[in-house]
Design a protein around this motif. Structure first.
Motif: not given
Length: 192
Positions: A122-141
């Motif tokens: 989840a934190t390695s940076g190799r994931i295309d963040r565009g594939l994640l649920t919209a707004g999830l990155d911001e909400w979880s942080g």
């Protein structure tokens, strides 16, 4: 005369929790198998063939449910971010002012160390963040911001806690280090 008073911490939630994507029972089964494989053997073992073997279907059939390994990894990261966000928001919600940073860091450490390979994915940076649920990155942080009240301080706290947990996972600290004391010092450095 006194100047402006800082907002009492923790701050209230700013954003609503995003809705998780709908998943079929088969997709949930595939993700559970992928997560178990990831936990046991690490990201290198997470292949469509290995996951297919775990659920008893050919790798080619997995593509009917997930369009490929990037989608599998993104779905696992989605799950990790929902779980982490839920845990961190709950701690911030329950913490009293003056204890929120320490409580947040203790929970962050517990979650990260509890499933180290998922945390690394989840934190390695190799994931295309565009594939994640919209707004999830911001909400979880967001709990880092709620705990500090300032965006740059929140980013610094996240960076310090991420570095500290990766060093702990990698066993990079001296064998004589008191890691609980290290985490307490980190909390103290960010507590106002």
């Amino acid at each position: 005369m006194t100047g402006p008073q800082p907002a009492s911490l923790p701050l209230p939630r700013l954003a609503a929790r995003p809705a998780p994507p709908a998943q079929s029972a088969r997709v949930r089964e595939i993700l559970a198998a992928g997560r178990a494989l990831l936990a046991a053997e690490g990201a290198e073992a997470l292949t469509m063939r290995r996951v297919g073997d775990q659920v008893g279907i050919r790798a080619a059939s997995l593509y009917k449910h997930l369009p490929g390994k990037p989608a599998l990894e993104a779905a696992l990261v989605d799950a990790a971010l929902f779980e982490t966000g839920d845990a961190l928001h709950a701690v911030v919600d329950a913490a009293a002012a003056g204890t929120v940073v320490g409580a947040l860091l203790a929970e962050y450490r517990r979650v990260a160390l509890g499933d180290a390979n998922l945390y690394r994915l989840a934190t390695s940076g190799r994931i295309d963040r565009g594939l994640l649920t919209a707004g999830l990155d911001e909400w979880s942080g967001e709990p880092f911001y709620r705990a500090t009240g300032e965006p740059h301080v929140a980013q610094a706290l996240f960076a310090a806690s991420h570095g500290a947990v990766i060093l702990e996972m990698d066993r990079a600290y001296s064998d004589t280090s008191d890691l609980d004391a290290t985490w307490q010092a980190l909390a103290a450095a960010f507590t106002r």
